[in-house]
Scaffold this motif. Sequence first.
Motif, short mmCIF file in Angstrom:
data_model
loop_
_atom_site.label_atom_id
_atom_site.label_comp_id
_atom_site.label_asym_id
_atom_site.label_seq_id
_atom_site.Cartn_x
_atom_site.Cartn_y
_atom_site.Cartn_z
N TRP A 195 -15.33 -12.31 7.25
CA TRP A 195 -15.60 -10.96 7.08
C TRP A 195 -14.09 -10.01 7.54
N PRO A 196 -14.04 -9.05 7.29
CA PRO A 196 -12.99 -8.35 7.56
C PRO A 196 -12.84 -8.25 9.34
N GLY A 200 -12.52 -3.17 10.37
CA GLY A 200 -13.16 -3.03 8.94
C GLY A 200 -14.65 -3.06 8.87
N ILE A 201 -15.13 -3.61 9.64
CA ILE A 201 -16.68 -3.76 9.69
C ILE A 201 -17.08 -2.21 10.06
N ALA A 202 -16.37 -1.38 11.26
CA ALA A 202 -16.78 -0.26 11.53
C ALA A 202 -16.52 0.64 10.63
N ALA A 203 -15.32 0.44 9.63
CA ALA A 203 -14.98 1.15 8.63
C ALA A 203 -16.17 1.26 7.47
N ALA A 204 -16.68 0.24 7.31
CA ALA A 204 -17.74 -0.10 6.35
C ALA A 204 -19.03 0.43 6.63
N SER A 511 -15.03 -2.13 3.23
CA SER A 511 -13.98 -1.68 4.34
C SER A 511 -12.83 -0.96 3.99
N VAL A 512 -12.61 -1.13 2.62
CA VAL A 512 -11.39 -0.33 2.06
C VAL A 512 -11.57 1.09 2.24
N ALA A 664 -6.28 2.33 3.24
CA ALA A 664 -6.12 1.59 4.47
C ALA A 664 -7.21 0.49 4.31
N GLY A 665 -6.73 -0.81 4.99
CA GLY A 665 -7.39 -2.13 4.99
C GLY A 665 -7.47 -2.45 6.57
N PHE A 666 -8.43 -3.40 6.81
CA PHE A 666 -8.50 -3.68 8.13
C PHE A 666 -8.40 -5.18 8.45
N ASP A 667 -7.38 -5.82 8.10
CA ASP A 667 -7.39 -7.23 7.94
C ASP A 667 -8.45 -7.69 6.72
#
Length: 751
Positions: A195-196, A200-204, A511-512, A664-667
Amino acid sequence: MPKASDNIKIYRNPNGPVVSTVNRRVLEQDGLTFKDIDGTGTLSPVNDWRNSPAERAAAYVKTLSVKEKIAQLFISDWRMAKYPITGPMADLYKDIEKKTDETGILDEGEFRGKTIFGEQYLPGTSLLLKDWFNRHVILRANATPADLADWMNQADAVCEECEHFIPVAAASNSRNENGELVFGMNDAGGVLATWPGTLGIAAAVKGNNIDLVDKFADTIRREWNACGLRKGYMYMADAVTDPRWQRTYGTFGEDPALISEIMAHIIPRIQGSDHGVTEDGVAVTTKHFPGGGARENGFDPHYAAGQWNVYATPGSLETYHLPPFAAAVKAGTSSIMPYYSKPAAAKSAVQHDLAGNTVEMKPYGFAYNKYFIDTMLRGQMGFDGYINSDTGIAHNMAWGVEMLDVPERIGFAVTNAGVDIISGLFDNEAGMEAYNRGKNGYYETHPLPEGFAKEELTLTDEALDRAVARTLTELFALGMFENPYRDPDEAARIVATPSDWEAAADAHRRSVVLLKNDGTLPLTADKRANKKIYAEAFLKNAKHAADSTAALRKELADTCILVDDPAQADFALLFVSPSSGEYFNATPGYLELDICEDKTVCNVDANGKPMADTHTETTLHGGKRLAEIAASVHANGGKVITNVNITLAWQLGNVEPLCDVLLAGFDTYRSATLDVIFGCFAPTGKLPLTLPRGDAVLAVNADGVCISPNDVPGYDKDRYMPDSLKDENGKAYAYRDAAGNYYEYGFGLEG
């Protein structure tokens, strides 16, 4: 070559647990099968799975010897011969003796040397399990599912040869997120469904996708259980409040409410129920109590400058830092890991615990701090699991108790504070010394450290039995005494489940975060038809940047017309992945958040205050070329599309003005970002933390005090910022782009 699983005998009880064994005696009674765990040959309370896990654990501590029980107090790094440690820590372990058994998986090598956690002696696996009787290891190898399962099977088979059987409890840091592998943080990745990063999980999730957390946790439970990994050092309930904290990337962001919601979902789903671990679950160790985000200007507690948690703002502890841990306790987390650091009373305002009492700010690291662990965590929050210290507290990160020797630190942590496992070294001899000092009159001939009582510094029978009973209870509840073995082939099949990888890919896309768009996106196939594209990846390391650029261009080659000169491009696709600092080493100054190259910044002294001396920092190799590329593309009438990988709360002042589109991405997988850019997926992600405006809002004065409070998350910092920094909307802290949008928590354009 035979596997340990080839020799496993399996017994199925009607309406009861599966019993599996390689060479342990089994008992038959009332048509049921039991394992002879304690070696008595009788259906003792320990062996009877009809008793509760707590009852069985309480009975077992009465059977085990003092030596066997002391061995349960420690957990440390472990390795697999087939998978050598790589990365920055590889040199420390390069001299491991290369002796292995015939499978090449179960490591029989030895290691002696000094690491950041202290002087290490790591024996071979069989010696560790049979002679030392240690059972808790931190498995850092990035192994295949089949090899993980087989290694665990072999290790448990060795444990069955002992008089008293206790299975191996292999803990691991998280393995299901993408990102750079860092020893001690996320040691493994890319093998299990990926997963990211947690940001990124928080962003999603912030984009109204809490069910994504449920899928994530369900995947972890099934995959880890299949591999025989039953204990996860995950996840972080820390709220990011100082943006210069190196561990920001492993958090779920800055909002305690969102973090609490994630804890409420992720813990029960991983553990198998909302009331603790189950036989098909994985035990969760929530970290780092009472929250590591309140860093003093970002200093990390792996080194001395970061040994303090500063709560300069009244009420910040109870408002921002404690609630996610209260949520984790309510969700039934099996274990909690306190942070290295200690509270800074002299630099903190009055704080209150969740019962409204004034918090005692005794200057002991949180693993040594009885008030925080016993009074707050257990007494007020109702936590009844076990305490697992962070790695190295008894040696190199013994903040607040440096005046004690190692046996005294062990006694003080376990007997006084209530720690149940000490991480970092297999300190069995020091543990025995801490135990013997309470019985052999040691302090009649040796001075007692000032301010401490003998009863606090020695390991008592009561404290020892309490600690071991707690960890044994978890192992019984997980079903690991009855059925520790797993099928390596089944592990490989479960990890290869297509729906899990599809759910992970969906999370990457979600997540993006789209921060800026002048109408260029979505850059659909018709928009880019006959258009020329320049593509480049930027990282801190030049070679990695070149490799990443080659991979990016290869990814685009079939669908885009690529050019080598940005002056010829209609569109530039720039992937920017900055990096700052080193996890285990202090930087000469404050952790740099500016996306920069050869920037002159101040040094700091031993007390964390700015100095006149300076040094240069680079967070992005070739960063100065970004402006040149943008100018060339714009001169051609083209558009610049940039993605920034957010592992820290980067300052975007050197990037955003150059761009027509900013993401912005998060890995996040690059393919997921390209899906958003090319219109295959409409962006829904939201920022999980606020991006600071620039150096002005992170300035530290001559006394070492930051202009924005270290203990308050970005979305609330404006309440404490000086009016001179605020704009017409009363905002000072968050970055504001050319379109007038603030890059603050929860922001994200949709398209």
